[in-house]
Design a protein around this motif. Sequence first.
Motif, short mmCIF file in Angstrom:
data_model
loop_
_atom_site.label_atom_id
_atom_site.label_comp_id
_atom_site.label_asym_id
_atom_site.label_seq_id
_atom_site.Cartn_x
_atom_site.Cartn_y
_atom_site.Cartn_z
N SER A 24 0.85 -1.20 0.00
CA SER A 24 0.00 0.00 0.00
C SER A 24 0.88 1.25 0.00
N SER A 43 -4.91 1.15 2.84
CA SER A 43 -4.80 -0.15 3.51
C SER A 43 -5.79 -1.13 2.91
N GLN A 44 -5.27 -2.17 2.28
CA GLN A 44 -6.14 -3.19 1.72
C GLN A 44 -7.08 -3.71 2.80
N SER A 45 -6.51 -4.14 3.92
CA SER A 45 -7.30 -4.80 4.97
C SER A 45 -8.08 -3.81 5.81
N THR A 75 -4.48 -2.65 9.50
CA THR A 75 -3.05 -2.62 9.81
C THR A 75 -2.76 -1.74 11.03
N SER A 107 -0.01 -9.02 -2.01
CA SER A 107 -1.08 -8.16 -2.51
C SER A 107 -0.85 -7.83 -3.99
N LYS A 120 7.32 -7.85 -4.04
CA LYS A 120 6.55 -9.04 -4.43
C LYS A 120 7.47 -10.24 -4.62
N GLU A 174 9.05 -11.38 -1.12
CA GLU A 174 8.19 -11.90 -0.05
C GLU A 174 7.66 -13.30 -0.33
C1 AGP Z 1 1.94 -7.10 0.34
O1 AGP Z 1 2.21 -8.07 -0.57
C2 AGP Z 1 2.10 -7.38 1.71
N1 AGP Z 1 1.99 -8.68 2.09
C3 AGP Z 1 2.13 -6.27 2.71
O2 AGP Z 1 3.22 -5.48 2.40
C4 AGP Z 1 0.87 -5.38 2.85
O3 AGP Z 1 0.70 -4.60 1.71
C5 AGP Z 1 1.04 -4.51 4.11
O4 AGP Z 1 1.13 -5.32 5.23
C6 AGP Z 1 -0.07 -3.51 4.26
O5 AGP Z 1 -1.30 -4.12 4.41
P1 AGP Z 1 -2.64 -3.29 4.27
O6 AGP Z 1 -2.69 -2.77 2.87
O7 AGP Z 1 -3.72 -4.26 4.56
O8 AGP Z 1 -2.58 -2.16 5.26
#
Ligand code: AGP
Length: 603
Positions: free
Chosen positions: A302, A346-348, A351, A399, A484, A487
């Motif tokens: 992100s 933030s995807q999730s 964080t 991600s 990418k 990891e």
């Molecule tokens: C990406 O491939 C990760 N595994 C990691 O860097 C991730 O993007 C990071 O932990 C942030 O997560 P978020 O977007 O859910 O906040």
Amino acid sequence: MCGIVGIIGKENTTDILVQGLEKLEYRGYDSAGIFVTGKNKEDHLVKSLGRIADLQSKITPEVQGTVGIGHTRWATHGKPSERNAHPHTSSNHQFILVHNGVIENFEELKQEFLQNKQLEGETDTEIVVQLIEHFAEDGLVTKEAFKKALTVIKGSYAFALIDKNDPDTIYVAKNKSPLLIGLGDGFNVICSDAMAMLAETNHFVEISDGEMVIVKADKVEIEDEKGNVVYRESYEAQFDLSDIGKGTYPYYMLKEIDDQPTVMRRIIREYTNTLGDAVIDKKIIEKLTASDRIYIVACGTSYNAGWVGKAILEKMTNIPVEVHLSSEFGYNMPLLSEKPFFIFLSQSGETADSRQVLVQITELGLPSLTLTNVAGSTLSREADYTLLLHAGPEIAVASTKAYTAQIAVLAVLAKAAGDNKGNQLSLDFDIAHELSVIAAVMETIIDEKMTISQLVEDYLSTTRNAFYIGRGVDYYVSMEASLKLKEISYIQAEGFAAGELKHGTIALIEEGTPVFGIITDQKTAAHTRGNLKEVESRGAHNVVIALASFAKETDQLIIPDVHPLLTPLVSVIPTQLIAYFATLQRGYDVDKPRNLAKSVTVE
Ligand code: AGP
């Protein structure tokens, strides 16, 4: 990190817990466990080192009950082992607890309250379950003992507690770590993420920090810190079971890479009108355009998307943008401008590093916007505004589609803000059209899987390290491409500003070192080619990923042209596939790389 499930009021508790844990495995996968019991039923505690499949192989048919809790772990305190796996039990075996988070003062609590207790493992969680027993031994009923424990604990947690003398209740509490209650007909569930319990219900209730929830088969009672009952509406989950399956794909990551053109089209549908204008809540645009500086705060992928966002936002809005790592910003806050505007990526939406920054800037009264893939997530609820990514559930730890969705939504935001400011570049930018071109070009690249797989075989099959280089946005994509690759394939990969190599890092180039050059920008194309020549002269094996307009016949991957502001959306696709194939060819688990978890809910 760590996944929690629980259910009360159903006969097939064990199956539901295990299926739920399988869905949560992306949150941590070094050990797992379940506890099931019920009125007039035997107690069963099963724990295992390793994955949910390992746990499953230890569960025998008599492990049955009507109430149960389960946990999949990402170790923080105490190495991965069966002993340290959750659920944890108190000394007299009355209390059974699962926990997601970190108890910061566990050493002090041990000293103050638990000198006489024999501890089994090394986890902070065990201290909490012993503490509850300790307060119960002082004469408190379970709910009060749990409450008292919560008043002395410092740190982050989502807890689910069973008192086996009263198996009609699961006690739940949270602070900073996610936990939801799912509502059923004659039963109720708890889970760290709605997708774990979608097979049982799609009605969920959020819990706020500091609340305690008493979950019974036929009712759910939420209490605030003062003991007042809180009434809260449930919401319907926006996705169903088919969204969280792998379909015919061998790995989620490959499915999620392939999903990207669809996600682009969904973003066009969600955020543009029939005239092709960007459609974003006016209040967000007013706040953003009134600011004198935008601060993008994020982690990992992100954060890398944030750099691309900076390039687009600055060009379209003329507002300076800073990009910060959440884990640094929280403890070393830079001097802020007079009218800052914060964007959290933030995807999730969970964080912890990002959340602690949001808490700080909210206390300062500063405006915030979260871009997240998860509606109702903590960062979404706690920021002033939210824009959803609409990428669909992203399950692979690495991600992919969230990165491109973040950039696309940032581009829409930049367009809306730029138009509002009368910026000519923005007014001339047909975002809906350009994103639909992007979707089509993504498809073309995705169709090149065989070529990319062969490239990986030729250049990455035995290497220990690799470099991605580029300038400007190509450098930003290089940072993401190398994250990418490292990891999931464990190849030591670095993304470098191409011009910076010669200032030190070029010393690492040896005969055969793979160097991937990304070239999508007219201004810098010739310079990056020059830098590639420099490493080639020192033995590097170069692979060039170039946009058609700046490509040479000898380049290994040529990408059809797209709008210059959006090139990262397409140049990143081959790098995702390179990471995927490198991991596959090395025989590692693509979706669940070692030491990692999808949602990083500890600081
Ligand atoms: C990406 O491939 C990760 N595994 C990691 O860097 C991730 O993007 C990071 O932990 C942030 O997560 P978020 O977007 O859910 O906040």
